[in-house]
Design an enzyme around this catalytic site. Structure first.
Site, PDB file in Angstrom:
ATOM      1  N   VAL A   1      15.582  -6.566  -2.315  1.00 34.13           N
ATOM      2  CA  VAL A   1      16.721  -5.672  -2.097  1.00 34.13           C
ATOM      3  C   VAL A   1      17.446  -6.159  -0.856  1.00 34.13           C
ATOM      4  O   VAL A   1      16.835  -6.348   0.202  1.00 34.13           O
ATOM      5  CB  VAL A   1      16.238  -4.214  -1.914  1.00 34.13           C
ATOM      6  CG1 VAL A   1      17.409  -3.314  -1.513  1.00 34.13           C
ATOM      7  CG2 VAL A   1      15.593  -3.718  -3.207  1.00 34.13           C
TER       8      VAL A   1
ATOM      9  N   ALA B   1       9.391  -7.885  -3.473  1.00 35.20           N
ATOM     10  CA  ALA B   1       9.934  -9.233  -3.301  1.00 35.20           C
ATOM     11  C   ALA B   1       8.925 -10.327  -3.662  1.00 35.20           C
ATOM     12  O   ALA B   1       9.291 -11.376  -4.190  1.00 35.20           O
ATOM     13  CB  ALA B   1      10.403  -9.414  -1.856  1.00 35.20           C
TER      14      ALA B   1
ATOM     15  N   ALA C   1       0.832  -1.208   0.000  1.00 33.53           N
ATOM     16  CA  ALA C   1       0.000   0.000   0.000  1.00 33.53           C
ATOM     17  C   ALA C   1       0.867   1.259   0.000  1.00 33.53           C
ATOM     18  O   ALA C   1       0.680   2.158  -0.820  1.00 33.53           O
ATOM     19  CB  ALA C   1      -0.927  -0.018   1.211  1.00 33.53           C
ATOM     20  N   ALA C   2       1.833   1.321   0.920  1.00 39.32           N
ATOM     21  CA  ALA C   2       2.657   2.527   1.035  1.00 39.32           C
ATOM     22  C   ALA C   2       3.497   2.733  -0.225  1.00 39.32           C
ATOM     23  O   ALA C   2       3.592   3.844  -0.747  1.00 39.32           O
ATOM     24  CB  ALA C   2       3.564   2.428   2.271  1.00 39.32           C
TER      25      ALA C   2
ATOM     26  N   ARG D   1       0.625   4.435 -15.463  1.00 41.43           N
ATOM     27  CA  ARG D   1       1.374   5.384 -14.623  1.00 41.43           C
ATOM     28  C   ARG D   1       2.871   5.388 -14.925  1.00 41.43           C
ATOM     29  O   ARG D   1       3.633   6.049 -14.249  1.00 41.43           O
ATOM     30  CB  ARG D   1       1.118   5.102 -13.136  1.00 41.43           C
ATOM     31  CG  ARG D   1      -0.325   5.388 -12.766  1.00 41.43           C
ATOM     32  CD  ARG D   1      -0.601   5.387 -11.292  1.00 41.43           C
ATOM     33  NE  ARG D   1      -1.990   5.822 -11.065  1.00 41.43           N
ATOM     34  CZ  ARG D   1      -2.689   5.610  -9.962  1.00 41.43           C
ATOM     35  NH1 ARG D   1      -2.135   4.971  -8.942  1.00 41.43           N
ATOM     36  NH2 ARG D   1      -3.929   6.033  -9.845  1.00 41.43           N
TER      37      ARG D   1
ATOM     38  N   TYR E   1     -29.131  12.306  12.920  1.00 39.98           N
ATOM     39  CA  TYR E   1     -30.075  11.399  13.559  1.00 39.98           C
ATOM     40  C   TYR E   1     -31.173  11.028  12.587  1.00 39.98           C
ATOM     41  O   TYR E   1     -31.757  11.889  11.939  1.00 39.98           O
ATOM     42  CB  TYR E   1     -30.694  12.037  14.807  1.00 39.98           C
ATOM     43  CG  TYR E   1     -31.970  11.364  15.240  1.00 39.98           C
ATOM     44  CD1 TYR E   1     -31.952  10.039  15.663  1.00 39.98           C
ATOM     45  CD2 TYR E   1     -33.193  12.018  15.186  1.00 39.98           C
ATOM     46  CE1 TYR E   1     -33.122   9.392  16.022  1.00 39.98           C
ATOM     47  CE2 TYR E   1     -34.373  11.385  15.551  1.00 39.98           C
ATOM     48  CZ  TYR E   1     -34.327  10.073  15.966  1.00 39.98           C
ATOM     49  OH  TYR E   1     -35.486   9.427  16.307  1.00 39.98           O
TER      50      TYR E   1
ATOM     51  N   TYR F   1      -5.004  -2.721  -8.025  1.00 36.83           N
ATOM     52  CA  TYR F   1      -4.784  -2.512  -9.454  1.00 36.83           C
ATOM     53  C   TYR F   1      -3.799  -3.568  -9.933  1.00 36.83           C
ATOM     54  O   TYR F   1      -2.855  -3.898  -9.225  1.00 36.83           O
ATOM     55  CB  TYR F   1      -4.184  -1.127  -9.731  1.00 36.83           C
ATOM     56  CG  TYR F   1      -5.050   0.022  -9.294  1.00 36.83           C
ATOM     57  CD1 TYR F   1      -6.119   0.452 -10.085  1.00 36.83           C
ATOM     58  CD2 TYR F   1      -4.793   0.689  -8.106  1.00 36.83           C
ATOM     59  CE1 TYR F   1      -6.908   1.516  -9.691  1.00 36.83           C
ATOM     60  CE2 TYR F   1      -5.585   1.754  -7.700  1.00 36.83           C
ATOM     61  CZ  TYR F   1      -6.639   2.161  -8.497  1.00 36.83           C
ATOM     62  OH  TYR F   1      -7.422   3.212  -8.096  1.00 36.83           O
TER      63      TYR F   1
ATOM     64  N   ASP G   1       4.292   0.489   7.348  1.00 34.30           N
ATOM     65  CA  ASP G   1       4.420  -0.246   8.603  1.00 34.30           C
ATOM     66  C   ASP G   1       5.854  -0.342   9.117  1.00 34.30           C
ATOM     67  O   ASP G   1       6.075  -0.813  10.232  1.00 34.30           O
ATOM     68  CB  ASP G   1       3.852  -1.662   8.447  1.00 34.30           C
ATOM     69  CG  ASP G   1       2.344  -1.679   8.310  1.00 34.30           C
ATOM     70  OD1 ASP G   1       1.723  -0.591   8.370  1.00 34.30           O
ATOM     71  OD2 ASP G   1       1.779  -2.772   8.131  1.00 34.30           O
TER      72      ASP G   1
ATOM     73  N   CYS H   1      -5.356  -6.519   4.526  1.00 33.65           N
ATOM     74  CA  CYS H   1      -6.507  -6.514   5.428  1.00 33.65           C
ATOM     75  C   CYS H   1      -7.648  -7.369   4.905  1.00 33.65           C
ATOM     76  O   CYS H   1      -8.574  -7.697   5.635  1.00 33.65           O
ATOM     77  CB  CYS H   1      -6.992  -5.087   5.640  1.00 33.65           C
ATOM     78  SG  CYS H   1      -5.706  -4.016   6.287  1.00 33.65           S
TER      79      CYS H   1
END
Lengths: 456, 456
Positions: free
Chosen positions: A82, A35, A12-13, A72, A425, A63, A282, A44
């Site tokens: 790495v 990796a 995600a990041a 992109r 409400y 995606y 994370d 999640c």
């Protein structure tokens, strides 16, 4: 070479960072090294994939790789790891198809995520022992489930991931035992709130054992004999959900500063202490707005936001990440369980003069079909400073109720301010005595009568 | 006599006021005068009572009269109306069982609520023409429905009450026609958002006619012939939902100041311009925090809050009502429709340099069962000041999403602040790209590029 952005990690990041960098600089060369065989996946979603309500692992991918490559112009390389960063020469050592080579960077973003804690016990290096941290792990377990080969399972750890796994496996018909070393589930909740969760887990047939440790496992044919507490159980699989640490070693080993949990420290533009090396997700301890200092709270939405800021900043743009308040929600069978800010235990550990106020309300008007209990705990100081909240109850409204308090925390509102919040409400969605406001009223009454006895 | 508190009206505001006054002063004599046979009833529950999902009208009553009399020592008098206030001699003229008498007060709280607007048209004074503003009205209509005598119905007015009634009647199997004079439903939404609601109403089989007026009705046996636009329809009943005004004349006739809609003006302790006369609820124009001036927005939660403040203040305590931001939600068939702050139309009418940013997201992770569309419109200034929001979509989360923006408005957060909000995420409750945050990101991008073309 100077203008190449390298992103380590395609979760995600990482993909948020790469996408934001592309928007910031249309000409920048952007390489993402991942990796595993998947990028932009939703960890999640794994419990719902295991439970079968999500059909295919591909559905968890936001995606496809082609989207990033073609739309992109991001050079996304899967199955590429790495092994080293050289911050002085500005290159990383890349392993792909068994070959190592160097890749230079102008700026680098480290999004190496979290790594599961594996207890150092005998017998856990077995293909029937799972740590669910990658889609590949999840696919292996799902194959066993689909083949009908998981009649019984031990889940180690009663945190939110352990309980999500317990639910998913129970929904597949497995007999589930959960062992938790502490005397409550979900250590990020106060114990009276955790007790509501325990009740629900047991009501749904899970064999939950608190104050119970796993001591080891032993393979017996297709099964595992496990020692938990003083007992021996035979199960078809073990799932380890014993916590997550920042996977920070790649950067930390070459000098990037970390907090005492090992998570990378960054400035508000997500810069690490290494030159032109950013980090997000994370593996980072972002600024916590309530604590006023960095804290390790690994959660998806913050990973996306941090990634976006790191991507903009690494591409030469201007962005800052103002921090988190620690908001999270999890579904545990029929309950939604949510928190934001600090628990009472966390606030007291921080030395704050904190108390908690509890209120029990309804999710909808009491006469409206489907109305159920909603328990709200507000954590606040004696003089009415809001510090956090926990909400447990039925329905989608719980998640968004915690968000009301999350925004109040971000804005620095007091419990008295919260009493006056003009919340929506209608009988199908909320009772006229909204549980969050009931709790705020009770907390405000406490705060304005500081001499009265305070129940925590 | 000097210490008696008299409350005129036993609805949400009146009973909240009386209860708060009792807590403030245990010795105070408290009298509540209610014209109807019910107190502490929830008007907002009436559509669900008509639809049959709420069995009995008694279920809409929060507490029975005995609760107030015995537990709170409140002298609640039903079927008792007030015809006059004498603010100089401090007494009210009370009618009960055909007798008039005077009742003195030390302080008075006016909670006379709203009154339905009745178009001055021929034939509307008929027992088959309903304005649903009291439980008694609702019980009459429900009796007709239960007897199977409402096969077709005309609802006049496409505001939120008209649409709630249309849904309730359609659920009872009636053929429903809705006429609305304006060119959109729900005048408190911007037209592109209202169009989503219109689509849903039509999809569910309601014959919705915009730019269409009622011209009159005529009794034909058990039915009514109505003229709507250029057509004549024959229906079994007509429901008038043509708006609500403040029922302020009791106080206004003796000099209490009102705004230009006729709603009572009050200070922050809910004092009217008459000495020791307070007011609360739908008869009042409370302070609107976004407009920075009083506004008539008759809604239940604010009525309760205003009542509480008026009760505390009238009993000699200290409390202030900081105002509303105009948050509301309504269920229209499968859609939840919510708003807070100002619409674009309202903001432009106020002379503010406002634009709107729309985003379409999901209610849950896209792969999670039951995920559906959520449309978010943020209204803001060109430089990023948040002015309001509208949210339309599926699920209970819509109501609580609008609350996130309501708290942000209360706190004076900008769209940039909202981008950074640490909102909860789990696949069953929200997508990782939360629709509110998508809208905030788009709005922030607009605000930071003020020269780019702006679509409203």
């Amino acid at each position: 070479m100077g203008s190449r952005l390298v992103v380590v990690g395609g979760g995600a990041a990482g993909m948020s960072a790469a996408s934001a960098a592309r928007r910031t600089d249309p000409a920048l060369e952007i390489v993402v090294l991942e990796a595993s065989g998947y990028a932009a996946y939703g960890l999640c979603g794994i419990p719902y994939y295991l439970a079968g309500s999500v059909t295919s692992a591909d559905d968890l991918v936001a995606y496809p790789p082609t989207f990033f490559r073609d739309r992109r112009r991001i050079d996304l390389r899967l199955h590429t790891s790495v092994s080293h960063i050289d911050p002085e020469r500005r290159h990383v050592t890349v392993s792909q198809d068994g070959h190592e080579r160097r890749l230079g960077y102008g700026s680098l973003i480290v999004t190496t995520g979290g790594r599961p804690v594996r207890p150092p016990l005998p017998g856990l290096d077995d293909e029937r022992v799972f740590t669910i941290r990658t889609l590949e792990d999840a696919i292996s377990l799902r194959c066993l489930l689909d083949a009908g080969r998981v009649g019984s399972v031990l889940v180690v750890g009663g945190g939110y991931i352990g309980l999500e796994m317990a639910e998913a496996l129970a929904e597949r018909g497995a007999a589930v035992t959960v062992v938790e070393a502490e005397n409550q589930v979900m250590p990020n909740l106060d114990s009276p709130v955790a007790a509501l969760v325990e009740q629900e887990v047991r009501r749904r047939g899970v064999d939950l054992r608190l104050r119970t440790m796993l001591h080891g496992a032993e393979r017996i044919g297709d099964q595992l004999a496990v020692r938990v507490g003083t007992q021996r159980l035979v199960v078809d699989a073990v799932v380890l959900a014993t916590g997550v640490r920042a996977a920070s070693s790649l950067a930390a080993d070459v000098g990037a500063k970390t907090d005492d949990t090992g998570a990378l420290l960054v400035d508000s533009a997500m810069r690490t202490s290494l030159p032109d090396v950013f980090a997000a997700g994370d593996c980072v301890a972002p600024h916590h707005r309530v604590l006023g200092r960095p804290a390790f709270v690994p959660l998806g939405p913050a990973a996306n936001k941090m990634g976006r800021v790191a991507g903009i900043a690494a591409a030469g743009g201007s962005a800052t990440f103002p921090g988190v308040v620690g908001t999270a929600v999890v579904k545990v069978f029929d309950l939604a369980v949510a928190r934001t800010g600090l628990t009472l235990a966390e606030a007291l550990a921080e030395g704050l003069p904190a108390v908690a106020t509890d209120a029990l309300g309804k999710s909808r008007a009491k006469y409206y079909p489907g109305s159920g209990p909603v328990h709200v705990r507000l954590v606040h100081t004696n003089d009415g400073r809001l510090l956090g909240a926990q909400v447990v109850g039925v329905g989608d409204g719980v998640a968004k109720r915690i968000d009301v308090v999350a925004v109040a925390l971000q804005a620095g509102l007091s419990v008295a301010d919260l009493v006056a919040a003009d919340l929506s409400y209608a009988p199908p969605y909320a009772p006229v005595y909204e549980p969050v406001l009931l709790a705020a009223q009770a907390a405000d009454a406490l705060a304005t009568q500081p001499d009265s006895p305070v129940a925590a």
